[in-house]
Design an enzyme around this catalytic site. Sequence first.
Site, PDB file in Angstrom:
ATOM      1  N   GLU A 112     -16.483  -4.704 -12.400  1.00 23.29           N
ATOM      2  CA  GLU A 112     -16.264  -5.129 -11.018  1.00 23.29           C
ATOM      3  C   GLU A 112     -15.193  -4.285 -10.331  1.00 23.29           C
ATOM      4  O   GLU A 112     -15.355  -3.855  -9.182  1.00 23.29           O
ATOM      5  CB  GLU A 112     -15.871  -6.608 -10.996  1.00 23.29           C
ATOM      6  CG  GLU A 112     -15.367  -7.124  -9.658  1.00 23.29           C
ATOM      7  CD  GLU A 112     -16.414  -7.118  -8.565  1.00 23.29           C
ATOM      8  OE1 GLU A 112     -16.086  -7.480  -7.424  1.00 23.29           O
ATOM      9  OE2 GLU A 112     -17.578  -6.727  -8.831  1.00 23.29           O
ATOM     10  N   HIS A 115     -16.273  -0.724  -9.554  1.00 25.14           N
ATOM     11  CA  HIS A 115     -17.104  -0.743  -8.346  1.00 25.14           C
ATOM     12  C   HIS A 115     -16.234  -0.768  -7.091  1.00 25.14           C
ATOM     13  O   HIS A 115     -16.507  -0.051  -6.116  1.00 25.14           O
ATOM     14  CB  HIS A 115     -18.025  -1.959  -8.390  1.00 25.14           C
ATOM     15  CG  HIS A 115     -18.878  -2.118  -7.169  1.00 25.14           C
ATOM     16  ND1 HIS A 115     -19.773  -1.160  -6.759  1.00 25.14           N
ATOM     17  CD2 HIS A 115     -18.968  -3.113  -6.264  1.00 25.14           C
ATOM     18  CE1 HIS A 115     -20.382  -1.559  -5.652  1.00 25.14           C
ATOM     19  NE2 HIS A 115     -19.903  -2.737  -5.327  1.00 25.14           N
ATOM     20  N   HIS A 186     -25.168  -7.602   1.568  1.00 23.24           N
ATOM     21  CA  HIS A 186     -24.327  -6.535   1.025  1.00 23.24           C
ATOM     22  C   HIS A 186     -25.197  -5.377   0.498  1.00 23.24           C
ATOM     23  O   HIS A 186     -24.887  -4.204   0.739  1.00 23.24           O
ATOM     24  CB  HIS A 186     -23.460  -7.098  -0.098  1.00 23.24           C
ATOM     25  CG  HIS A 186     -22.353  -6.187  -0.535  1.00 23.24           C
ATOM     26  ND1 HIS A 186     -21.530  -5.532   0.349  1.00 23.24           N
ATOM     27  CD2 HIS A 186     -21.941  -5.816  -1.775  1.00 23.24           C
ATOM     28  CE1 HIS A 186     -20.650  -4.813  -0.315  1.00 23.24           C
ATOM     29  NE2 HIS A 186     -20.884  -4.958  -1.603  1.00 23.24           N
ATOM     30  N   HIS A 293     -42.494 -11.405  -2.907  1.00 22.67           N
ATOM     31  CA  HIS A 293     -42.142  -9.994  -3.107  1.00 22.67           C
ATOM     32  C   HIS A 293     -43.348  -9.197  -3.604  1.00 22.67           C
ATOM     33  O   HIS A 293     -43.575  -8.062  -3.177  1.00 22.67           O
ATOM     34  CB  HIS A 293     -40.989  -9.899  -4.108  1.00 22.67           C
ATOM     35  CG  HIS A 293     -40.491  -8.497  -4.319  1.00 22.67           C
ATOM     36  ND1 HIS A 293     -40.079  -7.681  -3.301  1.00 22.67           N
ATOM     37  CD2 HIS A 293     -40.347  -7.761  -5.464  1.00 22.67           C
ATOM     38  CE1 HIS A 293     -39.692  -6.515  -3.781  1.00 22.67           C
ATOM     39  NE2 HIS A 293     -39.852  -6.533  -5.092  1.00 22.67           N
ATOM     40  N   HIS A 351     -35.145   0.436 -10.321  1.00 24.92           N
ATOM     41  CA  HIS A 351     -35.912  -0.126  -9.204  1.00 24.92           C
ATOM     42  C   HIS A 351     -35.071  -0.099  -7.928  1.00 24.92           C
ATOM     43  O   HIS A 351     -35.583   0.233  -6.849  1.00 24.92           O
ATOM     44  CB  HIS A 351     -36.336  -1.557  -9.543  1.00 24.92           C
ATOM     45  CG  HIS A 351     -37.480  -2.061  -8.720  1.00 24.92           C
ATOM     46  ND1 HIS A 351     -38.698  -1.422  -8.659  1.00 24.92           N
ATOM     47  CD2 HIS A 351     -37.592  -3.147  -7.895  1.00 24.92           C
ATOM     48  CE1 HIS A 351     -39.517  -2.093  -7.857  1.00 24.92           C
ATOM     49  NE2 HIS A 351     -38.861  -3.135  -7.375  1.00 24.92           N
TER      50      HIS A 351
END
Length: 391
Positions: A112, A115, A186, A293, A351
Amino acid sequence: MDSAALVDLEPLARMALLGCVIALGPLAWVWARTRSGDGRDRLRALTVLTLFLTFDLVLFGAFTRLTDSGLGCPDWPGCYGSASPLGARDEIQAAQSALPTGPVTHGKAWVEMVHRYLATAVGVLITVMTLLSWQQWRRDGRGSSEAPTRVSPWWATVTLLWVCVQGAFGAFTVTLKLYPAIVTAHLLGGLALLALLAAQAWRPAADRVVGVSSALRRSLVIVSLLAVLQIALGAWVSTNYAVLACSDFPTCQGRWWPTMDFEHGFAVLRPLGVGKDGAWLPFAALTAIHMTHRLGALLLLGGLAWLVWRLAREPALRRYAAGLVGVAAWQVVTGVSNVVLDWPLLAAVAHTGGAAALVLLLTALLLRTTSARPVAASSRATAPLVTRRAS
């Protein structure tokens, strides 16, 4: 950690300083590469490098989310009020001892915070890019016709403002405990940041813009909108952990049309794992998210096939057609792999990378093409007459 301490600005200055230190490496590389060039070369090199690093940041953000590290440090912008997990060892150890497989562990805290460090460094690079853009604009005579600026400095300014918005979304992601709508926004914001940077890094010269028919241009815009919608659906799948609602393909739960609850699945304003009525989110709601989706993927693939067929007829745009085919195939392979291979981390990150590549390809196409003005009928009729008179 109590809710009053979810936002602690004490380590903000140290975080900003660390971001500046990390950004020094890319900045030094740009200055070394362009020391014999002019300001335009330096600005373009910085923009291209920032685009590349932002793409990497989007992938690392996906890695952070998919490894359940989004709450590895349950406060913002630091970690238990410290600028790094090193200063929060005791708090992290206590949380990990209480819940060894919970959201707070030493490994997740580092994922975290790395990032956040990378995001801060990208923010520093975009700040420098904005300053250089305005400096070059003034040097060119404030955009005068004698020295036209290729890219308006307002592009970089909007990009900088958008980075600030992204920072706010990142903070809300933590303080609102992975609220699905915020996490989805986000991710979409990161892809929008890629498109903004691509618009500045890849803007072609006027003589390289390809005139296409109005129908082809409309097709490109429509497919781009479908791609945004499909990426938003994919983000909603990921943030609600609905990938494994279907473990078989092409059917779902052994049926072509399983039981689905769209009302709860697409209630946007709700916490993670909670339905519209405040109870636990029904499994049928996750199935509805997943199946929507899939249906969106079919619609987008049809639109891409139509667009590729049209682009293949334009010699200057055939390489873009090939790129779209490659990205579509990549997305199909990685998407199916997520289902049948039980959502492996590599396929899931890949992906997301495919979605980012699709955004970049479509942005490049929008920049490279324009609607060609049809020649007026009267002009075509008089052209031979003018030619004969001239001869």
